[in-house]
Write an enzyme that holds these catalytic residues in place. Sequence first.
Site, PDB file in Angstrom:
ATOM      1  N   ASP A 161       0.783  -1.163   0.086  1.00 54.52           N
ATOM      2  CA  ASP A 161      -0.059   0.150  -0.017  1.00 54.52           C
ATOM      3  C   ASP A 161       0.899   1.315  -0.249  1.00 54.52           C
ATOM      4  O   ASP A 161       2.101   1.179  -0.114  1.00 54.52           O
ATOM      5  CB  ASP A 161      -0.949  -0.114   1.188  1.00 54.52           C
ATOM      6  CG  ASP A 161      -2.345   0.568   1.087  1.00 54.52           C
ATOM      7  OD1 ASP A 161      -2.428   1.316   0.199  1.00 54.52           O
ATOM      8  OD2 ASP A 161      -3.188   0.279   1.661  1.00 54.52           O
ATOM      9  N   ASP A 222     -10.775   2.361  -3.304  1.00 48.89           N
ATOM     10  CA  ASP A 222     -11.106   0.937  -2.705  1.00 48.89           C
ATOM     11  C   ASP A 222     -12.595   0.613  -3.192  1.00 48.89           C
ATOM     12  O   ASP A 222     -13.543   1.493  -2.768  1.00 48.89           O
ATOM     13  CB  ASP A 222     -10.915   1.173  -0.931  1.00 48.89           C
ATOM     14  CG  ASP A 222      -9.674   1.258  -0.873  1.00 48.89           C
ATOM     15  OD1 ASP A 222      -8.762   0.925  -1.686  1.00 48.89           O
ATOM     16  OD2 ASP A 222      -9.282   1.354   0.490  1.00 48.89           O
TER      17      ASP A 222
END
Length: 432
Positions: A161, A222
């Site tokens: 990430d 997301d």
Amino acid sequence: MVAAVLSGLVLALALALPSQALENGLALTPPMGWLAWERFRCNVDCREDPRNCISETLFYEMADRLAEDGWRDLGYKYINIDDCWSAKQRDAAGRLVPDPERFPRGMKALADYVHARGLKLGIYGDLGTLTCGGYPGTTLDLVEQDAQTFAEWGVDMLKLDGCYSSSEEQAKGYPAMARALNATGRPIVYSCSWPAYQGGLPPKVNYTILAEVCNLWRNYDDIQDSWDSVLSILDWFSANQDVLQPVAGPGHWNDPDMLIIGNFGLSYEQSRSQMALWTVMAAPLLMSTDLRTISPSAKEILQNRLMIQINQDPLGIQGRRIVKEKFHIEVFLRPLSRATSALVFFSRRTDMPFVYTTSLAKLHFPEDTVYEVQDVYSGKIISGLKTEDSFSVVINPSGVVMWYLCPVALPVQPWHVVRQQAPGERFPPVLL
């Protein structure tokens, strides 16, 4: 000012070095498996919610389900840990360690358990001072150490990430992690969030470089457990397909995020739609649902053999939207190996089933060709469909009809190129 320009030039040169190519020979088809995040998030309260917290118990149980309930044999082989697995501090040697209460047996034992069941283990890291959930991140000076730690544990995939890091750190760190993973000698699929933190599009994102660095990458937001979220991702991918579609292929995939089929936010029709649309986009199929309690209908969608065959097609061409009708019907096409192809007829309507009439000629299939068509969900076969024949499909609201087309009689002229364009739109040809 001069220093900034020079710094930019140095960075550009560094990014162009061929030594940063991933070259790991992995993910030649889109990865398939299970990922914890969307369904279980950062639930670390194992005292109040031991069944659903991020702990070794959850992953041992999901590994059992993947191995015993038919998932593994269909290709769902990765079981991926996401954020919030680690202790809040590194150990005395500066190494990442799992939370000792939630993962008392450690990551090596979990990896061994997963491997013994014919599965592969994925783990999460973050290129920054902290992960998005506030756990220890991987700063630039720790990239090699963390890569080695993951390899020693037996990790098979790393999702890296980008919270709490700058653009400059990401430009250095993502390629550095690719080199570090290669240097361990262990095959580790590399999933990057790099483009998502840079807006997902050129000029900030260089997809040529990205394909040399990462096996798959998150481009956009997301996913959430809602139909609106699925549609927003689909809209972004469709709007930018001229940029995104050419860069996908064996070993390097666009990742629109997890499958949320089997959770709470999608209807049956919407679940079928996400599966079909993700498949036609050559997306990784990473489920995020509770496999211990999944409904038979959701399981049937996710375990559709022909759907998985299409998703895993070895050519690895990402499909694209070829028609967008004013009455809210869209058509997607994915060219496949052996001159076959997949069509998805998708309804954004919310009123009632819609009868959509068209022909393969209108969808710019080759002239004078005859097809055998199989409906991917119903299994129904249509034989002898000619390119010029008119046909109708009935599409439920927010639903799909998906076809697998196999030519049984080829045209006189070579037909290895199909013009993928709708009336009034200009799309480049895609090789079959």
